[in-house]
Design a protein around this motif. Sequence first.
Motif, PDB file in Angstrom:
ATOM      1  N   VAL A   1       0.836  -1.203   0.000  1.00  0.00           N
ATOM      2  CA  VAL A   1       0.000   0.000   0.000  1.00  0.00           C
ATOM      3  C   VAL A   1       0.871   1.254   0.000  1.00  0.00           C
ATOM      4  N   ALA A   2       1.944   1.236   0.761  1.00  0.00           N
ATOM      5  CA  ALA A   2       2.853   2.386   0.796  1.00  0.00           C
ATOM      6  C   ALA A   2       3.484   2.632  -0.568  1.00  0.00           C
ATOM      7  N   VAL A   3       3.905   1.561  -1.234  1.00  0.00           N
ATOM      8  CA  VAL A   3       4.534   1.677  -2.551  1.00  0.00           C
ATOM      9  C   VAL A   3       3.552   2.259  -3.561  1.00  0.00           C
ATOM     10  N   GLN A   4       2.322   1.750  -3.575  1.00  0.00           N
ATOM     11  CA  GLN A   4       1.327   2.240  -4.523  1.00  0.00           C
ATOM     12  C   GLN A   4       0.926   3.692  -4.218  1.00  0.00           C
ATOM     13  N   THR A   5       0.829   4.020  -2.942  1.00  0.00           N
ATOM     14  CA  THR A   5       0.498   5.399  -2.569  1.00  0.00           C
ATOM     15  C   THR A   5       1.588   6.355  -3.041  1.00  0.00           C
ATOM     16  N   ALA A   6       2.838   5.990  -2.817  1.00  0.00           N
ATOM     17  CA  ALA A   6       3.950   6.830  -3.258  1.00  0.00           C
ATOM     18  C   ALA A   6       3.961   6.956  -4.776  1.00  0.00           C
ATOM     19  N   ARG A   7       3.716   5.863  -5.468  1.00  0.00           N
ATOM     20  CA  ARG A   7       3.704   5.903  -6.931  1.00  0.00           C
ATOM     21  C   ARG A   7       2.633   6.846  -7.452  1.00  0.00           C
ATOM     22  N   ARG A   8       1.436   6.784  -6.876  1.00  0.00           N
ATOM     23  CA  ARG A   8       0.352   7.651  -7.345  1.00  0.00           C
ATOM     24  C   ARG A   8       0.650   9.124  -7.078  1.00  0.00           C
ATOM     25  N   ARG A   9       1.324   9.406  -5.970  1.00  0.00           N
ATOM     26  CA  ARG A   9       1.635  10.795  -5.643  1.00  0.00           C
ATOM     27  C   ARG A   9       2.749  11.374  -6.503  1.00  0.00           C
ATOM     28  N   ILE A  10       3.645  10.505  -6.978  1.00  0.00           N
ATOM     29  CA  ILE A  10       4.816  11.004  -7.699  1.00  0.00           C
ATOM     30  C   ILE A  10       4.632  10.965  -9.207  1.00  0.00           C
ATOM     31  N   THR A  11       4.081   9.879  -9.727  1.00  0.00           N
ATOM     32  CA  THR A  11       4.020   9.704 -11.167  1.00  0.00           C
ATOM     33  C   THR A  11       2.722   9.043 -11.588  1.00  0.00           C
ATOM     34  N   THR A  12       2.327   9.282 -12.825  1.00  0.00           N
ATOM     35  CA  THR A  12       1.144   8.624 -13.385  1.00  0.00           C
ATOM     36  C   THR A  12       1.519   7.359 -14.144  1.00  0.00           C
ATOM     37  N   GLU A  13       2.792   7.056 -14.198  1.00  0.00           N
ATOM     38  CA  GLU A  13       3.279   5.878 -14.916  1.00  0.00           C
ATOM     39  C   GLU A  13       3.021   4.633 -14.060  1.00  0.00           C
ATOM     40  N   ARG A  14       1.999   3.866 -14.414  1.00  0.00           N
ATOM     41  CA  ARG A  14       1.587   2.712 -13.611  1.00  0.00           C
ATOM     42  C   ARG A  14       2.621   1.591 -13.615  1.00  0.00           C
ATOM     43  N   ARG A  15       3.392   1.488 -14.651  1.00  0.00           N
ATOM     44  CA  ARG A  15       4.379   0.407 -14.735  1.00  0.00           C
ATOM     45  C   ARG A  15       5.618   0.686 -13.898  1.00  0.00           C
ATOM     46  N   ARG A  16       5.654   1.828 -13.228  1.00  0.00           N
ATOM     47  CA  ARG A  16       6.845   2.215 -12.492  1.00  0.00           C
ATOM     48  C   ARG A  16       6.694   2.032 -10.978  1.00  0.00           C
ATOM     49  N   SER A  17       5.803   1.146 -10.566  1.00  0.00           N
ATOM     50  CA  SER A  17       5.620   0.940  -9.131  1.00  0.00           C
ATOM     51  C   SER A  17       6.903   0.458  -8.458  1.00  0.00           C
ATOM     52  N   TRP A  18       7.697  -0.317  -9.213  1.00  0.00           N
ATOM     53  CA  TRP A  18       8.917  -0.849  -8.611  1.00  0.00           C
ATOM     54  C   TRP A  18       9.879   0.263  -8.211  1.00  0.00           C
ATOM     55  N   THR A  19       9.796   1.407  -8.899  1.00  0.00           N
ATOM     56  CA  THR A  19      10.729   2.477  -8.581  1.00  0.00           C
ATOM     57  C   THR A  19      10.444   3.090  -7.212  1.00  0.00           C
ATOM     58  N   THR A  20       9.174   3.133  -6.798  1.00  0.00           N
ATOM     59  CA  THR A  20       8.876   3.626  -5.457  1.00  0.00           C
ATOM     60  C   THR A  20       9.066   2.529  -4.411  1.00  0.00           C
ATOM     61  N   ALA A  21       9.083   1.280  -4.849  1.00  0.00           N
ATOM     62  CA  ALA A  21       9.354   0.187  -3.913  1.00  0.00           C
ATOM     63  C   ALA A  21      10.813   0.205  -3.460  1.00  0.00           C
ATOM     64  N   VAL A  22      11.707   0.648  -4.347  1.00  0.00           N
ATOM     65  CA  VAL A  22      13.136   0.626  -4.028  1.00  0.00           C
ATOM     66  C   VAL A  22      13.480   1.509  -2.834  1.00  0.00           C
ATOM     67  N   PRO A  23      13.160   2.814  -2.848  1.00  0.00           N
ATOM     68  CA  PRO A  23      13.553   3.644  -1.706  1.00  0.00           C
ATOM     69  C   PRO A  23      12.840   3.286  -0.410  1.00  0.00           C
ATOM     70  N   ILE A  24      11.633   2.752  -0.496  1.00  0.00           N
ATOM     71  CA  ILE A  24      10.907   2.392   0.727  1.00  0.00           C
ATOM     72  C   ILE A  24      11.450   1.093   1.307  1.00  0.00           C
ATOM     73  N   THR A  25      11.540   0.066   0.468  1.00  0.00           N
ATOM     74  CA  THR A  25      11.999  -1.246   0.944  1.00  0.00           C
ATOM     75  C   THR A  25      13.463  -1.219   1.364  1.00  0.00           C
ATOM     76  N   ALA A  26      14.302  -0.608   0.536  1.00  0.00           N
ATOM     77  CA  ALA A  26      15.734  -0.595   0.828  1.00  0.00           C
ATOM     78  C   ALA A  26      16.057   0.195   2.083  1.00  0.00           C
ATOM     79  N   ALA A  27      15.204   1.132   2.452  1.00  0.00           N
ATOM     80  CA  ALA A  27      15.434   1.904   3.673  1.00  0.00           C
ATOM     81  C   ALA A  27      14.940   1.172   4.910  1.00  0.00           C
ATOM     82  N   VAL A  28      13.799   0.513   4.795  1.00  0.00           N
ATOM     83  CA  VAL A  28      13.163  -0.110   5.964  1.00  0.00           C
ATOM     84  C   VAL A  28      13.744  -1.491   6.276  1.00  0.00           C
ATOM     85  N   ALA A  29      13.972  -2.295   5.255  1.00  0.00           N
ATOM     86  CA  ALA A  29      14.383  -3.686   5.464  1.00  0.00           C
ATOM     87  C   ALA A  29      15.641  -3.833   6.326  1.00  0.00           C
ATOM     88  N   PRO A  30      16.721  -3.077   6.087  1.00  0.00           N
ATOM     89  CA  PRO A  30      17.913  -3.259   6.931  1.00  0.00           C
ATOM     90  C   PRO A  30      17.673  -2.919   8.403  1.00  0.00           C
TER      91      PRO A  30
END
Length: 265
Positions: free
Chosen positions: A85-114
């Motif tokens: 949900v966080a990734v999709q929310t960030a994607r909608r706020r930043i870009t209209t490119e639906r195929r780019r969800s992975w790009t918002t997953a990177v900064p969120i996941t890579a920051a939280v996971a470690p």
Amino acid sequence: MALGASPLLPVNAELGVLLAALLIAATAVVACCHLAPDTATHRARQVATAGLRAALQLAAVSFAIAWVVQHPVATGAFIALMLAVAVQTARRRITTERRRSWTTAVPITAAVAPVVAALLATGLVPFKGIVLIPVTGILIGGAMTATVLAGRRALAELAHRHGEVEAAIALGFGTRDARLEIARPAASDALLPGLDQTRTVGLVTLPGAFVGMLLGGASPVMAGAVQLFVLVALMAVQAVSVALTVELVARGLLFRPSTAEGTGS
């Protein structure tokens, strides 16, 4: 002091009426003062919808959380849902490119996971849903907010100063470096909410983790230690999120298709 014996807010009809009144007031102010970037953005409706969604979602979670925290698989699934949900929310706020969800997953996941992995590895946070879910949720929420703010500010600055990017490229800068010089200072503003919250904690606000632990019977020292950890961890998570978001924008991997800057990447 037990939470049940001394609730912060009683759940009754008066609370419901006050919440409704506050939501109506917020919606009315946004509508009357035209607090939206353009006429196509129905910000007042978004405020009303957000309040109603929050009520429904919290009601659902309140009933489900007691079962979820007792099952490790359900706990993992719930955390995965929060991340999605966080990734999709960030994607909608930043870009209209639906195929780019992975790009918002990177900064969120890579920051939280470690951070979560370190907490589990050191035993500071046990693998128990009742502890892991709220801690991870706080970190994911902080990373999402930082990603959204950094992405929006960086892309807006690139669109506004597109000529400077082209001039830098003409002088010999690489495309990434030219975009980075423009985007990075603007995106760094995404760190300000976390910085201000940390700088003023205890003086301006007493955040939720601190108050919640006090109401749950913890000592003030223990509550303060937990809140300090949350604030410092949030600063680390948000710093990584902002840095990665700026990098994605500079490389043209996170963009708005409708802008010249995005289509030119």
